[in-house]
Design a protein around this motif. Structure first.
Motif, PDB file in Angstrom:
ATOM      1  N   PRO A 230       8.747   4.438  -2.680  1.00 31.59           N
ATOM      2  CA  PRO A 230       8.067   3.202  -2.279  1.00 31.59           C
ATOM      3  C   PRO A 230       8.949   1.953  -2.390  1.00 31.59           C
ATOM      4  O   PRO A 230       8.950   1.118  -1.495  1.00 31.59           O
ATOM      5  CB  PRO A 230       6.873   3.136  -3.246  1.00 31.59           C
ATOM      6  CG  PRO A 230       6.557   4.574  -3.530  1.00 31.59           C
ATOM      7  CD  PRO A 230       7.900   5.269  -3.557  1.00 31.59           C
ATOM      8  N   GLU A 234       9.718  -0.539   0.680  1.00 34.12           N
ATOM      9  CA  GLU A 234       9.226  -1.916   0.627  1.00 34.12           C
ATOM     10  C   GLU A 234      10.361  -2.934   0.726  1.00 34.12           C
ATOM     11  O   GLU A 234      10.265  -3.929   1.442  1.00 34.12           O
ATOM     12  CB  GLU A 234       8.442  -2.132  -0.683  1.00 34.12           C
ATOM     13  CG  GLU A 234       7.975  -3.556  -0.946  1.00 34.12           C
ATOM     14  CD  GLU A 234       6.920  -4.057   0.039  1.00 34.12           C
ATOM     15  OE1 GLU A 234       6.124  -3.236   0.526  1.00 34.12           O
ATOM     16  OE2 GLU A 234       6.915  -5.284   0.319  1.00 34.12           O
ATOM     17  N   PHE A 304       3.412   8.305  -1.208  1.00 37.09           N
ATOM     18  CA  PHE A 304       4.151   7.087  -0.855  1.00 37.09           C
ATOM     19  C   PHE A 304       3.535   5.824  -1.464  1.00 37.09           C
ATOM     20  O   PHE A 304       3.930   4.718  -1.122  1.00 37.09           O
ATOM     21  CB  PHE A 304       4.241   6.940   0.675  1.00 37.09           C
ATOM     22  CG  PHE A 304       5.084   8.002   1.316  1.00 37.09           C
ATOM     23  CD1 PHE A 304       6.476   7.953   1.231  1.00 37.09           C
ATOM     24  CD2 PHE A 304       4.500   9.082   1.961  1.00 37.09           C
ATOM     25  CE1 PHE A 304       7.261   8.937   1.800  1.00 37.09           C
ATOM     26  CE2 PHE A 304       5.276  10.079   2.535  1.00 37.09           C
ATOM     27  CZ  PHE A 304       6.662  10.014   2.449  1.00 37.09           C
ATOM     28  N   VAL A 305       2.574   6.006  -2.344  1.00 30.23           N
ATOM     29  CA  VAL A 305       1.918   4.852  -2.962  1.00 30.23           C
ATOM     30  C   VAL A 305       2.118   4.922  -4.474  1.00 30.23           C
ATOM     31  O   VAL A 305       1.828   5.945  -5.102  1.00 30.23           O
ATOM     32  CB  VAL A 305       0.402   4.841  -2.625  1.00 30.23           C
ATOM     33  CG1 VAL A 305      -0.282   3.652  -3.292  1.00 30.23           C
ATOM     34  CG2 VAL A 305       0.184   4.815  -1.116  1.00 30.23           C
ATOM     35  N   TYR A 314       2.640  -0.001  -0.136  1.00 28.93           N
ATOM     36  CA  TYR A 314       3.070   1.048  -1.071  1.00 28.93           C
ATOM     37  C   TYR A 314       2.601   0.790  -2.506  1.00 28.93           C
ATOM     38  O   TYR A 314       3.010   1.476  -3.435  1.00 28.93           O
ATOM     39  CB  TYR A 314       4.606   1.156  -1.055  1.00 28.93           C
ATOM     40  CG  TYR A 314       5.192   1.261   0.341  1.00 28.93           C
ATOM     41  CD1 TYR A 314       5.176   2.480   1.025  1.00 28.93           C
ATOM     42  CD2 TYR A 314       5.738   0.149   0.984  1.00 28.93           C
ATOM     43  CE1 TYR A 314       5.681   2.577   2.309  1.00 28.93           C
ATOM     44  CE2 TYR A 314       6.253   0.238   2.274  1.00 28.93           C
ATOM     45  CZ  TYR A 314       6.225   1.449   2.926  1.00 28.93           C
ATOM     46  OH  TYR A 314       6.729   1.542   4.194  1.00 28.93           O
TER      47      TYR A 314
END
Ligand SMILES: *[C@@H]1O[C@H](CO)[C@@H](O)[C@H](O)[C@H]1NC(C)=O
Ligand SMILES: *[C@@H]1O[C@H](CO)[C@@H](O)[C@H](O)[C@H]1NC(C)=O
Ligand SMILES: *[C@@H]1O[C@H](CO)[C@@H](O)[C@H](O)[C@H]1NC(C)=O
Ligand SMILES: *[C@@H]1O[C@H](CO)[C@@H](O)[C@H](O)[C@H]1NC(C)=O
Ligand SMILES: *[C@@H]1O[C@H](CO)[C@@H](O)[C@H](O)[C@H]1NC(C)=O
Length: 387
Positions: A230, A234, A304-305, A314
């Motif tokens: 993530p 990001e 993905f979080v 994310y």
């Protein structure tokens, strides 16, 4: 000699040769008395917390019930390794309070790179304690621990025996930050690849230095698929736009695989140059990639979080990382808290893995099925002729 007994004789020689050359039959358990670990936040068990700022709550909540110097809700892969070898969890070498190094020491620090960086920790997040300094710390520890052990009493209880240095397991998990920091300097993927050989030259030097100080059994993790994490997705929207079919950044993972291919070659080279070393290359990349891309099948959710974070696609916000607080009306409020069930999550804080993920990875590597050579962890001291 009559023909029958001649055949028996030849057969006997063949069996003997097979026994001598068969890796499975000739390897015995190692009984490692200590572990010395080198690396970054994937295996930092308290260094950055001791020296800079402690990992805040809710880090540590699952296993330790309080922050324990680790960037995770619980144990790291290195903790599971120590535990499976019947050894206590490793204290950070830099942790001056309550540490017991009788069965090893941990030189890893969060943010460490192999090469020294030209940026400060506040500029880039890079730890000033790159791998060359970890190696210098180890060298100093090797010498000074023996001077102090001779004083007896509590020193003898807290420091390793001399012979442990040659029979210990030396573990390494580092390289990810060398690659990601290049992108932080706005390097292109080609520019990052171009410095990988220099990174590996410096890695090689450290392994040789540890060998010169008596290290024999080396357990080296390759670098993970940073393009699936993530924080990378990001922080680098351009790289996040070039995703593979599972949602990971293709160029970042390509660089990681490029690094790993050359690391594997380096390990092959080191086996020739360091004749008494047993070096195991462990493919954690494939395991982490499998865990993230097949999360659902493996009983995990939202790979993905981040479990612990603050908003965005994310649940990762670089200025509001896991444990971040704000003050409202004189009251502190935790705004980057943990998710409900970290035990089914892959990513803890957008950068690091949850205890559940670390445990799953550990279970896959312990029997050697992702290693080269394919020896189990507790047999990684056995030198096998595989090249
Ligand atoms: C730091 O700067 C020196 C001198 O310019 C250079 O040789 C070295 O590669 C740089 N290190 C990194 C990690 O960029
Ligand atoms: C240090 O750890 C070893 C191994 O767990 C233990 O036997 C020893 O008692 C400990 N020493 C102190 C002073 O805590
Ligand atoms: C990288 O590029 C971004 C966007 O153009 C810029 O804000 C940042 O200062 C650059 N970083 C470096 C280290 O040059
Ligand atoms: C990160 O959080 C801060 C504070 O809530 C917010 O102002 C900012 O927009 C967030 N950044 C992103 C990229 O979401
Ligand atoms: C190694 O362990 C994993 C996880 O328990 C298992 O799936 C795999 O079949 C094992 N491999 C071998 C060669 O025993």
């Amino acid at each position: 000699m009559e023909p029958y007994s001649f055949e028996k004789f030849i057969f006997g020689i063949l069996v003997w040769v097979a026994l001598l050359t068969s890796p499975c039959i000739s390897s015995a358990p190692c009984n490692f008395p200590a572990i010395f670990n080198f690396g970054d936040s994937n295996s930092d068990t308290g260094a950055i917390s001791a020296v800079f700022s402690p990992a805040p709550p809710p880090n540590g909540e699952t296993y330790f019930q309080a922050p324990a110097g680790r960037f995770s809700d619980g144990r790291l892969i290195i903790d599971f390794i120590a535990d499976s070898l019947g050894l206590p969890l490793l204290n950070a070498y830099l942790d001056a309070v309550g540490s017991n190094f009788s069965h090893g020491a941990n030189f890893a620090t969060a943010g460490s790179t192999i090469r020294p960086q030209n940026t400060t920790r506040s500029q880039s997040g890079a730890s000033p304690i790159s791998l060359d300094f970890q190696s210098a710390e180890f060298s100093s520890f090797r010498t000074r621990s023996q001077i102090f052990r001779k004083k007896g009493g509590v020193f003898a209880e807290l420091l390793p025996k001399e012979e442990y240095f040659s029979s210990a397991l030396y573990t390494f998990d580092i390289g990810q930050n060398d690659l990601v920091y290049g992108y932080k300097l706005n390097f292109t993927t080609e520019q990052v690849k171009a410095y990988v050989p220099d990174v590996l030259d410096q890695y090689s030097k450290v392994i040789k230095d540890v060998y010169a100080l008596g290290g024999r059994a080396f357990w080296i993790h390759n670098t993970g698929p940073a393009g699936c994490l993530p924080y990378v997705l990001e922080l680098f929207p351009i790289l996040a736009a070039q995703v593979d079919k599972h949602g990971c950044s293709a160029p970042v993972n390509e660089v990681a695989q490029f690094f790993n291919q050359r690391l594997k070659e380096l390990v092959g080279q080191l086996r020739k140059e360091l004749p008494l070393a047993a070096i195991t290359y462990v493919d954690v990349y494939t395991l982490k990639y499998t865990l993230i891309t097949k999360a659902k099948e493996l009983g995990f959710e939202h790979p993905f979080v981040a479990c612990c974070g603050h908003g965005g696609k994310y649940n990762f916000n670089n200025s509001r990382r896991c444990g971040a607080k704000i003050t409202v009306g004189g009251k502190e409020i935790l705004i980057a808290n943990s998710c409900k069930n970290p035990s089914v999550r892959v990513s803890w804080d957008g950068i690091h893995f949850t205890e559940a993920a670390n445990h799953w990875i550990f279970q896959q590597i312990i029997n050697g099925s992702f290693s080269d050579p394919p020896v189990p962890l507790n047999r990684a001291c056995n030198k096998l002729d595989i090249n």
